[in-house]
Design a protein around this motif. Structure first.
Motif, PDB file in Angstrom:
ATOM      1  N   ALA A  74       0.929  -1.213  -0.054  1.00 24.87           N
ATOM      2  CA  ALA A  74       0.223  -0.009  -0.083  1.00 24.87           C
ATOM      3  C   ALA A  74       0.738   1.300  -0.037  1.00 24.87           C
ATOM      4  N   GLN A  75       1.833   1.339   0.746  1.00 25.49           N
ATOM      5  CA  GLN A  75       2.842   2.629   0.811  1.00 25.49           C
ATOM      6  C   GLN A  75       3.510   2.412  -0.458  1.00 25.49           C
ATOM      7  N   ALA A  86       2.204   1.775  -3.361  1.00 27.47           N
ATOM      8  CA  ALA A  86       1.388   2.373  -4.255  1.00 27.47           C
ATOM      9  C   ALA A  86       1.119   3.762  -4.134  1.00 27.47           C
ATOM     10  N   ARG A  87       1.201   4.256  -2.889  1.00 25.27           N
ATOM     11  CA  ARG A  87       0.793   5.470  -2.627  1.00 25.27           C
ATOM     12  C   ARG A  87       1.997   6.566  -2.920  1.00 25.27           C
ATOM     13  N   LEU A  88       3.135   6.068  -2.637  1.00 20.33           N
ATOM     14  CA  LEU A  88       4.408   6.661  -3.535  1.00 20.33           C
ATOM     15  C   LEU A  88       4.300   7.008  -4.992  1.00 20.33           C
ATOM     16  N   ASP A 100       1.503   6.822  -6.749  1.00 17.08           N
ATOM     17  CA  ASP A 100       0.616   7.979  -6.812  1.00 17.08           C
ATOM     18  C   ASP A 100       0.938   9.224  -6.531  1.00 17.08           C
ATOM     19  N   ALA A 101       1.809   9.554  -5.665  1.00 12.50           N
ATOM     20  CA  ALA A 101       2.379  10.817  -5.455  1.00 12.50           C
ATOM     21  C   ALA A 101       3.502  11.220  -6.265  1.00 12.50           C
TER      22      ALA A 101
END
Length: 67
Positions: free
Chosen positions: A22-23, A25-27, A29-30
């Motif tokens: 999840a982290q 993917a979050r990176l 996305d950012a």
């Protein structure tokens, strides 16, 4: 503000995270690129580099490993 310009680029920070996927993917996305989770040192890790060249590592221990 605290600064040590002579030491910039020579540090490593390791942060343990509960959900590495999840982290990661979050990176992405950012807009923060990386090579995805990889094995490393008894954990799965995502390696990043800050603008000064310091290494930032997100780590999630592999299941079954005691700490």
């Amino acid at each position: 503000m605290f600064a040590e310009p002579d030491r910039a680029g020579y540090s490593t920070l390791v942060l343990e995270v509960a959900d590495l996927d999840a982290q990661a993917a979050r990176l992405l996305d950012a807009g923060i690129g990386h090579r995805g989770p990889q094995p490393g040192g008894g954990a799965r890790i995502v390696q990043l580099q800050d603008p000064d060249g310091n290494r930032v590592v997100l780590a999630s221990p592999l299941p079954g490993l005691s700490r």
